[in-house]
Design a protein around this motif. Structure first.
Motif, mmCIF file in Angstrom:
data_model
loop_
_atom_site.group_PDB
_atom_site.id
_atom_site.type_symbol
_atom_site.label_atom_id
_atom_site.label_comp_id
_atom_site.label_asym_id
_atom_site.label_seq_id
_atom_site.Cartn_x
_atom_site.Cartn_y
_atom_site.Cartn_z
ATOM 1 N N GLU A 42 48.326 42.854 40.680
ATOM 2 C CA GLU A 42 47.297 41.871 40.765
ATOM 3 C C GLU A 42 46.236 42.059 41.804
ATOM 4 O OE1 GLU A 42 47.314 36.972 41.554
ATOM 5 O OE2 GLU A 42 49.292 37.959 41.844
ATOM 6 N N THR A 44 45.236 44.974 42.924
ATOM 7 C CA THR A 44 44.405 46.321 42.408
ATOM 8 C C THR A 44 43.628 45.752 41.467
ATOM 9 O OG1 THR A 44 46.128 47.913 42.800
ATOM 10 C CG2 THR A 44 44.550 48.478 41.103
ATOM 11 N N ASP A 45 43.834 44.637 40.648
ATOM 12 C CA ASP A 45 43.048 44.256 39.749
ATOM 13 C C ASP A 45 41.767 43.668 40.257
ATOM 14 O OD1 ASP A 45 44.304 45.283 37.329
ATOM 15 O OD2 ASP A 45 45.545 43.371 36.986
ATOM 16 N N ALA A 49 37.996 44.680 40.062
ATOM 17 C CA ALA A 49 36.854 43.780 39.681
ATOM 18 C C ALA A 49 35.674 43.737 40.493
ATOM 19 C CB ALA A 49 37.425 42.422 39.258
ATOM 20 N N ARG A 64 40.611 52.777 39.636
ATOM 21 C CA ARG A 64 41.930 51.991 39.623
ATOM 22 C C ARG A 64 43.094 52.771 40.285
ATOM 23 N NH1 ARG A 64 43.115 47.691 37.340
ATOM 24 N NH2 ARG A 64 41.499 47.469 36.063
ATOM 25 N N TYR A 68 45.144 51.690 43.523
ATOM 26 C CA TYR A 68 46.506 51.461 43.504
ATOM 27 C C TYR A 68 47.182 52.131 44.664
ATOM 28 C CZ TYR A 68 51.293 50.502 41.955
ATOM 29 O OH TYR A 68 52.543 50.086 41.936
#
Length: 134
Positions: A42, A44-45, A49, A64, A68
């Protein structure tokens, strides 16, 4: 030279600034802090974004993966909420008496509202609570 042979590209130079954490940082009342340390995907997203508009789409998957890895190396993953919505995220590492602030972004719709400053303040506060002096 070794990692270049493996296909890694040199990244931008890193700048390190050091100072003592001399006072408890204060967050603006409209913003709230949440730790997402146990929710790496969550976090990382959220951070990716916030970087999407500054990363070439061909590099998005690499971004990404790198984000992470930062999440996995962090002592704490911090998020800021504005009006109940996640607005930005950042990572903190604590080693001995040093806090390392890294890997941060703010979602475009929340920029210029103090989110990044709140991410810095929250990480300094957490670092200080874990024994970091600088």
């Amino acid at each position: 030279a070794l990692v270049a042979r493996w296909g890694y590209r040199p990244e931008l130079a890193m700048t390190m600034l050091e100072r003592e954490i001399d006072a408890e940082p204060v967050l603006p009342a409209a913003l709230s802090v949440e730790t997402l340390t146990s929710r790496k995907l969550e976090w990382t997203d959220l951070v990716v974004a916030g970087l999407k508009d500054s990363v070439v789409s061909a590099d998005l998957e690499r971004t990404r993966r790198t984000t992470y890895v930062c999440a996995s190396a962090a002592s704490a993953l911090v998020a800021i909420r504005v009006e109940g919505r996640l607005a930005g995220g950042a990572a903190l590492g604590v080693t001995g008496d040093a806090a390392f602030l890294f890997c941060a972004s703010t979602l475009p719709e929340f920029r210029r509202r103090g989110v990044h400053a709140a991410l810095i303040a929250a990480r300094l506060s957490i670092g200080r609570s874990r024994g970091a002096l600088r």
